[in-house]
Write an enzyme that holds these catalytic residues in place. Structure first.
Site, PDB file in Angstrom:
ATOM      1  N   HIS A 199       0.886  -1.345  -0.016  1.00  0.00           N
ATOM      2  CA  HIS A 199       0.034   0.029  -0.120  1.00  0.00           C
ATOM      3  C   HIS A 199       0.881   1.319  -0.097  1.00  0.00           C
ATOM      4  O   HIS A 199       2.294   1.119   0.252  1.00  0.00           O
ATOM      5  CB  HIS A 199      -0.896   0.263   1.260  1.00  0.00           C
TER       6      HIS A 199
HETATM    7  P1  TYD Z   1      -1.995  -2.777   7.713  1.00  0.00           P
HETATM    8  O1  TYD Z   1      -0.935  -1.524   7.854  1.00  0.00           O
HETATM    9  O2  TYD Z   1      -2.984  -2.695   6.912  1.00  0.00           O
HETATM   10  O3  TYD Z   1      -0.840  -4.036   7.416  1.00  0.00           O
HETATM   11  P2  TYD Z   1      -0.476  -4.883   6.087  1.00  0.00           P
HETATM   12  O4  TYD Z   1      -0.542  -3.603   4.887  1.00  0.00           O
HETATM   13  O5  TYD Z   1       0.708  -5.346   6.083  1.00  0.00           O
HETATM   14  O6  TYD Z   1      -1.785  -5.864   5.802  1.00  0.00           O
HETATM   15  O7  TYD Z   1      -2.359  -3.239   9.158  1.00  0.00           O
HETATM   16  C1  TYD Z   1      -3.167  -4.514   9.429  1.00  0.00           C
HETATM   17  C2  TYD Z   1      -4.168  -4.045  10.296  1.00  0.00           C
HETATM   18  O8  TYD Z   1      -3.544  -3.718  11.655  1.00  0.00           O
HETATM   19  C3  TYD Z   1      -5.112  -2.830  10.023  1.00  0.00           C
HETATM   20  O9  TYD Z   1      -6.192  -3.118   9.170  1.00  0.00           O
HETATM   21  C4  TYD Z   1      -5.407  -2.228  11.355  1.00  0.00           C
HETATM   22  C5  TYD Z   1      -4.248  -2.691  12.236  1.00  0.00           C
HETATM   23  N1  TYD Z   1      -3.234  -1.565  12.422  1.00  0.00           N
HETATM   24  C6  TYD Z   1      -3.498  -0.810  13.727  1.00  0.00           C
HETATM   25  O10 TYD Z   1      -4.594  -0.866  14.263  1.00  0.00           O
HETATM   26  N2  TYD Z   1      -2.367   0.067  14.041  1.00  0.00           N
HETATM   27  C7  TYD Z   1      -1.468   0.226  13.143  1.00  0.00           C
HETATM   28  O11 TYD Z   1      -0.621   1.076  13.527  1.00  0.00           O
HETATM   29  C8  TYD Z   1      -1.118  -0.660  12.308  1.00  0.00           C
HETATM   30  C9  TYD Z   1       0.034  -0.313  11.375  1.00  0.00           C
HETATM   31  C10 TYD Z   1      -1.960  -1.461  11.775  1.00  0.00           C
END
Ligand code: TYD
Length: 141
Positions: A57
């Protein structure tokens, strides 16, 4: 704030202070000193099964700094035109990722631990989760 750190605006590997010691080594990060922003949030990625990809992303405004505290992985950045791959495998340097780069994390080794520092709290509205949207968002700038 150090003017050198403040002037960094592109993806950059930043070497961290390293205190070599027979008792074990020590490195550290101070906001606006080793990295060009104030830290609002820290998160870490761990127990990644072999072959998985995280974080495909972009962020509209968020800046991050990524360190391989343990093991190794690749951070792949795309600016809309070209791709750059950074292999992180030591805890005494990290990668500064400015806003508006498509970024994936892949090739995680067994027991790797990715520490991420960010300049804002979590905000789903700051994410761009489609590469096509990312490219068109960039063109609108
Ligand atoms: P995400 O950044 O979407 O990870 P990836 O892109 O690797 O799949 O994060 C996954 C989930 O974790 C997101 O839907 C919500 C949660 N999250 C938080 O609540 N706080 C945070 O600081 C992060 C990075 C993620």
């Amino acid at each position: 704030m150090s003017s050198f750190i403040n002037s960094i605006s592109k993806p950059t590997i930043i070497d961290l202070p390293k205190f070599l010691d027979p008792r074990g080594n020590l490195s550290f990060i101070e906001e606006e000193n080793q990295i060009p922003f104030k830290i609002a949030r820290t998160y870490w990625i761990y127990d990644v099964p072999g072959g998985e990809v995280r974080g495909a992303h972009a962020y509209k405004t968020l800046q991050e700094f990524i360190v391989a505290l343990s093991g190794s992985f690749d951070v792949v950045l795309h600016d809309g035109n070209k791709e750059q791959r950074f292999h992180l495998n030591r805890s005494y340097y990290g990668l500064y990722v400015p806003k508006m780069y498509w970024r994936s994390m892949e090739n995680f080794s067994t027991n790797s631990l990715a520490l991420v520092m960010a300049d804002k709290s979590y905000d789903e509205n700051d994410y761009i989760r489609s590469f096509e949207d990312f490219r068109s968002f960039g063109n609108e700038k």
